[in-house]
Design a protein around this motif. Sequence first.
Motif, PDB file in Angstrom:
ATOM      1  N   ARG A  87      -8.554  14.795   1.190  1.00  0.00           N
ATOM      2  CA  ARG A  87      -8.380  13.950  -0.174  1.00  0.00           C
ATOM      3  C   ARG A  87      -9.682  13.469  -0.872  1.00  0.00           C
ATOM      4  NH1 ARG A  87      -4.284  11.999  -2.648  1.00  0.00           N
ATOM      5  NH2 ARG A  87      -4.533  10.210  -3.981  1.00  0.00           N
ATOM      6  N   VAL A  88      -9.939  13.877  -2.037  1.00  0.00           N
ATOM      7  CA  VAL A  88     -11.047  13.532  -2.588  1.00  0.00           C
ATOM      8  C   VAL A  88     -11.357  11.803  -2.818  1.00  0.00           C
ATOM      9  CG1 VAL A  88     -12.627  14.037  -4.524  1.00  0.00           C
ATOM     10  CG2 VAL A  88     -10.991  15.699  -3.770  1.00  0.00           C
ATOM     11  N   MET A  89     -12.279  11.506  -2.241  1.00  0.00           N
ATOM     12  CA  MET A  89     -12.610  10.211  -2.502  1.00  0.00           C
ATOM     13  C   MET A  89     -12.858   9.697  -4.018  1.00  0.00           C
ATOM     14  SD  MET A  89     -15.205   9.415   1.121  1.00  0.00           S
ATOM     15  CE  MET A  89     -16.306  10.549   0.367  1.00  0.00           C
ATOM     16  N   ALA A  90     -13.005   8.450  -4.059  1.00  0.00           N
ATOM     17  CA  ALA A  90     -13.581   7.980  -5.390  1.00  0.00           C
ATOM     18  C   ALA A  90     -14.948   7.658  -5.120  1.00  0.00           C
ATOM     19  CB  ALA A  90     -12.729   6.708  -5.753  1.00  0.00           C
ATOM     20  N   ALA A  91     -15.847   8.859  -5.051  1.00  0.00           N
ATOM     21  CA  ALA A  91     -17.383   8.796  -4.288  1.00  0.00           C
ATOM     22  C   ALA A  91     -18.289   8.657  -5.270  1.00  0.00           C
ATOM     23  CB  ALA A  91     -17.305  10.006  -3.363  1.00  0.00           C
ATOM     24  N   GLU A 181     -11.838   2.800  -3.690  1.00  0.00           N
ATOM     25  CA  GLU A 181     -10.839   2.975  -4.667  1.00  0.00           C
ATOM     26  C   GLU A 181     -10.840   2.013  -5.747  1.00  0.00           C
ATOM     27  OE1 GLU A 181      -8.554   5.411  -4.645  1.00  0.00           O
ATOM     28  OE2 GLU A 181      -9.574   6.333  -3.018  1.00  0.00           O
ATOM     29  N   ALA A 182     -11.525   0.879  -5.317  1.00  0.00           N
ATOM     30  CA  ALA A 182     -11.782  -0.235  -6.806  1.00  0.00           C
ATOM     31  C   ALA A 182     -12.999   0.139  -7.358  1.00  0.00           C
ATOM     32  CB  ALA A 182     -11.624  -1.589  -6.042  1.00  0.00           C
ATOM     33  N   TYR A 183     -14.196   0.206  -6.666  1.00  0.00           N
ATOM     34  CA  TYR A 183     -15.368   0.541  -7.366  1.00  0.00           C
ATOM     35  C   TYR A 183     -15.874   1.939  -7.812  1.00  0.00           C
ATOM     36  CZ  TYR A 183     -16.824  -4.231  -5.602  1.00  0.00           C
ATOM     37  OH  TYR A 183     -16.999  -5.587  -5.650  1.00  0.00           O
ATOM     38  N   GLY A 184     -15.308   2.981  -7.082  1.00  0.00           N
ATOM     39  CA  GLY A 184     -15.751   4.327  -7.605  1.00  0.00           C
ATOM     40  C   GLY A 184     -14.867   5.052  -8.413  1.00  0.00           C
ATOM     41  N   GLN A 185     -15.342   6.184  -8.779  1.00  0.00           N
ATOM     42  CA  GLN A 185     -14.561   7.283  -9.649  1.00  0.00           C
ATOM     43  C   GLN A 185     -14.510   8.502  -8.682  1.00  0.00           C
ATOM     44  OE1 GLN A 185     -17.273   7.380 -12.858  1.00  0.00           O
ATOM     45  NE2 GLN A 185     -16.396   5.379 -13.903  1.00  0.00           N
ATOM     46  N   VAL A 186     -13.348   9.244  -9.188  1.00  0.00           N
ATOM     47  CA  VAL A 186     -13.319  10.737  -8.448  1.00  0.00           C
ATOM     48  C   VAL A 186     -14.298  11.369  -9.272  1.00  0.00           C
ATOM     49  CG1 VAL A 186     -11.721  12.483  -7.932  1.00  0.00           C
ATOM     50  CG2 VAL A 186     -10.831  10.269  -7.683  1.00  0.00           C
ATOM     51  N   PRO A 187     -15.204  11.987  -8.449  1.00  0.00           N
ATOM     52  CA  PRO A 187     -15.998  12.780  -9.157  1.00  0.00           C
ATOM     53  C   PRO A 187     -15.633  14.360  -9.365  1.00  0.00           C
ATOM     54  CG  PRO A 187     -16.561  12.868  -6.642  1.00  0.00           C
ATOM     55  CD  PRO A 187     -15.278  11.995  -6.979  1.00  0.00           C
ATOM     56  N   LEU A 188     -15.921  14.498 -10.641  1.00  0.00           N
ATOM     57  CA  LEU A 188     -15.763  16.121 -11.078  1.00  0.00           C
ATOM     58  C   LEU A 188     -17.022  16.816 -10.936  1.00  0.00           C
ATOM     59  CD1 LEU A 188     -13.383  15.701 -14.089  1.00  0.00           C
ATOM     60  CD2 LEU A 188     -12.886  16.278 -11.759  1.00  0.00           C
ATOM     61  N   GLN A 209      -5.821  13.075   3.837  1.00  0.00           N
ATOM     62  CA  GLN A 209      -6.828  12.678   4.673  1.00  0.00           C
ATOM     63  C   GLN A 209      -8.281  12.302   3.997  1.00  0.00           C
ATOM     64  OE1 GLN A 209      -6.386  11.861   7.774  1.00  0.00           O
ATOM     65  NE2 GLN A 209      -4.344  13.015   7.875  1.00  0.00           N
ATOM     66  N   SER A 210      -8.435  11.121   3.448  1.00  0.00           N
ATOM     67  CA  SER A 210      -9.373  10.814   2.761  1.00  0.00           C
ATOM     68  C   SER A 210     -10.962  10.825   3.208  1.00  0.00           C
ATOM     69  CB  SER A 210      -9.527   9.352   2.097  1.00  0.00           C
ATOM     70  OG  SER A 210     -10.419   8.981   1.323  1.00  0.00           O
ATOM     71  N   GLY A 211     -11.827  11.474   2.353  1.00  0.00           N
ATOM     72  CA  GLY A 211     -13.113  11.827   3.031  1.00  0.00           C
ATOM     73  C   GLY A 211     -14.046  13.035   2.192  1.00  0.00           C
ATOM     74  N   SER A 212     -13.338  13.538   1.247  1.00  0.00           N
ATOM     75  CA  SER A 212     -13.816  14.747   0.695  1.00  0.00           C
ATOM     76  C   SER A 212     -14.700  14.255  -0.613  1.00  0.00           C
ATOM     77  CB  SER A 212     -12.997  15.865   0.385  1.00  0.00           C
ATOM     78  OG  SER A 212     -13.597  16.920  -0.017  1.00  0.00           O
ATOM     79  N   ALA A 213     -15.888  14.942  -1.061  1.00  0.00           N
ATOM     80  CA  ALA A 213     -16.640  14.687  -2.144  1.00  0.00           C
ATOM     81  C   ALA A 213     -16.230  15.612  -3.178  1.00  0.00           C
ATOM     82  CB  ALA A 213     -18.053  14.742  -1.878  1.00  0.00           C
ATOM     83  N   ALA A 214     -15.416  16.715  -2.631  1.00  0.00           N
ATOM     84  CA  ALA A 214     -15.012  17.328  -4.082  1.00  0.00           C
ATOM     85  C   ALA A 214     -13.542  17.947  -3.770  1.00  0.00           C
ATOM     86  CB  ALA A 214     -15.869  18.810  -4.218  1.00  0.00           C
ATOM     87  N   ALA A 215     -12.776  18.788  -4.542  1.00  0.00           N
ATOM     88  CA  ALA A 215     -11.405  18.930  -4.189  1.00  0.00           C
ATOM     89  C   ALA A 215     -11.347  20.600  -3.494  1.00  0.00           C
ATOM     90  CB  ALA A 215     -10.503  19.054  -5.372  1.00  0.00           C
ATOM     91  N   PRO A 216     -10.439  20.926  -2.417  1.00  0.00           N
ATOM     92  CA  PRO A 216     -10.485  22.337  -2.045  1.00  0.00           C
ATOM     93  C   PRO A 216      -9.484  22.997  -3.229  1.00  0.00           C
ATOM     94  CG  PRO A 216      -8.850  20.870  -1.001  1.00  0.00           C
ATOM     95  CD  PRO A 216      -9.802  19.827  -1.840  1.00  0.00           C
ATOM     96  N   THR A 217     -10.269  23.625  -4.172  1.00  0.00           N
ATOM     97  CA  THR A 217      -9.486  23.723  -5.590  1.00  0.00           C
ATOM     98  C   THR A 217      -8.594  24.874  -5.566  1.00  0.00           C
ATOM     99  OG1 THR A 217     -11.517  25.274  -5.976  1.00  0.00           O
ATOM    100  CG2 THR A 217     -11.747  22.992  -6.844  1.00  0.00           C
ATOM    101  N   ALA A 218      -8.691  25.680  -4.322  1.00  0.00           N
ATOM    102  CA  ALA A 218      -7.651  26.781  -4.233  1.00  0.00           C
ATOM    103  C   ALA A 218      -6.001  26.202  -4.235  1.00  0.00           C
ATOM    104  CB  ALA A 218      -7.881  27.719  -3.093  1.00  0.00           C
ATOM    105  N   GLY A 219      -6.161  25.027  -3.451  1.00  0.00           N
ATOM    106  CA  GLY A 219      -5.009  24.246  -3.443  1.00  0.00           C
ATOM    107  C   GLY A 219      -4.286  23.732  -4.621  1.00  0.00           C
ATOM    108  N   LEU A 220      -4.968  23.158  -5.630  1.00  0.00           N
ATOM    109  CA  LEU A 220      -4.717  22.683  -6.766  1.00  0.00           C
ATOM    110  C   LEU A 220      -3.638  23.361  -7.508  1.00  0.00           C
ATOM    111  CD1 LEU A 220      -8.187  21.455  -8.510  1.00  0.00           C
ATOM    112  CD2 LEU A 220      -6.735  20.263  -6.815  1.00  0.00           C
ATOM    113  N   HIS A 221      -3.374  24.689  -7.374  1.00  0.00           N
ATOM    114  CA  HIS A 221      -2.531  25.322  -7.848  1.00  0.00           C
ATOM    115  C   HIS A 221      -0.818  25.265  -7.406  1.00  0.00           C
ATOM    116  CE1 HIS A 221      -5.659  27.702  -9.657  1.00  0.00           C
ATOM    117  NE2 HIS A 221      -6.059  27.996  -8.760  1.00  0.00           N
ATOM    118  N   PHE A 222      -0.837  24.633  -6.212  1.00  0.00           N
ATOM    119  CA  PHE A 222       0.473  24.368  -5.653  1.00  0.00           C
ATOM    120  C   PHE A 222       1.116  23.224  -6.226  1.00  0.00           C
ATOM    121  CE2 PHE A 222      -1.672  26.723  -2.545  1.00  0.00           C
ATOM    122  CZ  PHE A 222      -0.495  27.731  -1.859  1.00  0.00           C
TER     123      PHE A 222
END
Length: 388
Positions: A87-91, A181-188, A209-222
């Motif tokens: 899961r992408v963090m609000a990093a 989640e309160a202070y950050g933004q999800v980075p594009l 599982q939160s901890g990613s700085a970017a999305a695993p983008t192949a999975g965004l299509h599901f």
Amino acid sequence: MFHNEIDSESLTSPVNGPIHSNTGGDRTLSGYDYDLPSERIAQNPVIPRDNSRLLVVDSPTSHQHRRFRNLPELLEPGDLLVLNNTRVMAARLHGYKSTGAPVEVLLLEDQGDNQWLGLVKPGRRLKPGALIQFPAPENPEGKPGSNSTLQAKVLAIDEATGGRILQFEATPGASVRELLEAYGQVPLPPYITQSVASPDQYQTVYAEQSGSAAAPTAGLHFTEELLDRLEAKGINRAFVTLHVGVGTFRPVEVEDVTRHQMHQEWVQVPDETVEKIRETKARGGRVIAVGTTGVRSLEGAAVTGELQPFCGKTDLFIYPGYQWRVVDGLITNFHLPRSSLLMLVSALVGRDRLLGLYQEAIDHEYRFYSFGDAMIILPSAKTETSAS
């Protein structure tokens, strides 16, 4: 957008005008160039997610144009999809130095005890000892001295990434991860400059599982509905976790790509997934990785030759000539020129073939990169030199 250090023009430098056609070989950096018009870089996701286009590579010489929602028709009962549930963090954090100068931070890796590796802008001015204060959520325009409950001290420069080791001081009893989640933004990614997407649209529907700085983008299509249709056909699924960080996006900067050193990323391949893969292989089913992160997770857990449960870091770098151990097929988005991701996909289908498919996608006006369209390389499309 970051422009310093590993910077994130590495984190994916946009294509500003055409790139010279490739002139090199499988192991030369120049061999992974291709021309991409800037208008082909997707700025927003397709709605619904599974209406994105899908370039189906079904043999060493043939392909077809479909939609992602057609995926159940392309797979067989008994196949196993392996998805990355990170899961992408609000990093992305915005703060201020003690002088009042603005600072932007992109957190990459939790190193424990509220200590993090992050990219900072402006990096050259943030030396060890510098303090950064982050305004409280209820006062986002706050300057130093406002009611802030989060600040960080620069401890050191990380030589491997050019980032900074940051020691956070948070509200007593709260961890930085909880406060993000309160202070950050999800980075594009920096090449997405005109997006109106919501943060949820940059998460997979199965992100956990939160901890990613970017999305695993192949999975965004599901979509949930598509996952149900796949299950109804007897297509199974299993999960790995790879927290996307510098390793995925760090640019290849050496002409001899065999000298490139991947940064480590955290991976977990659980017992249950290993068992499902073994069962699938034993009955003649096929293992289809969803995304390059899924590939690196599975192949990284099999570096000794046999897939084993794994929890730790991998720096596996896959390029043509790689001997496949686990993965039979791949679902992936379209990747940046000269990137390690492009090299990984080339290892499965062949570099010349892949660049030809990319040109086909450009000619047919596919959308590229994180919010773009997808490609599936079926096991029947593996070339003789890339087949395991």
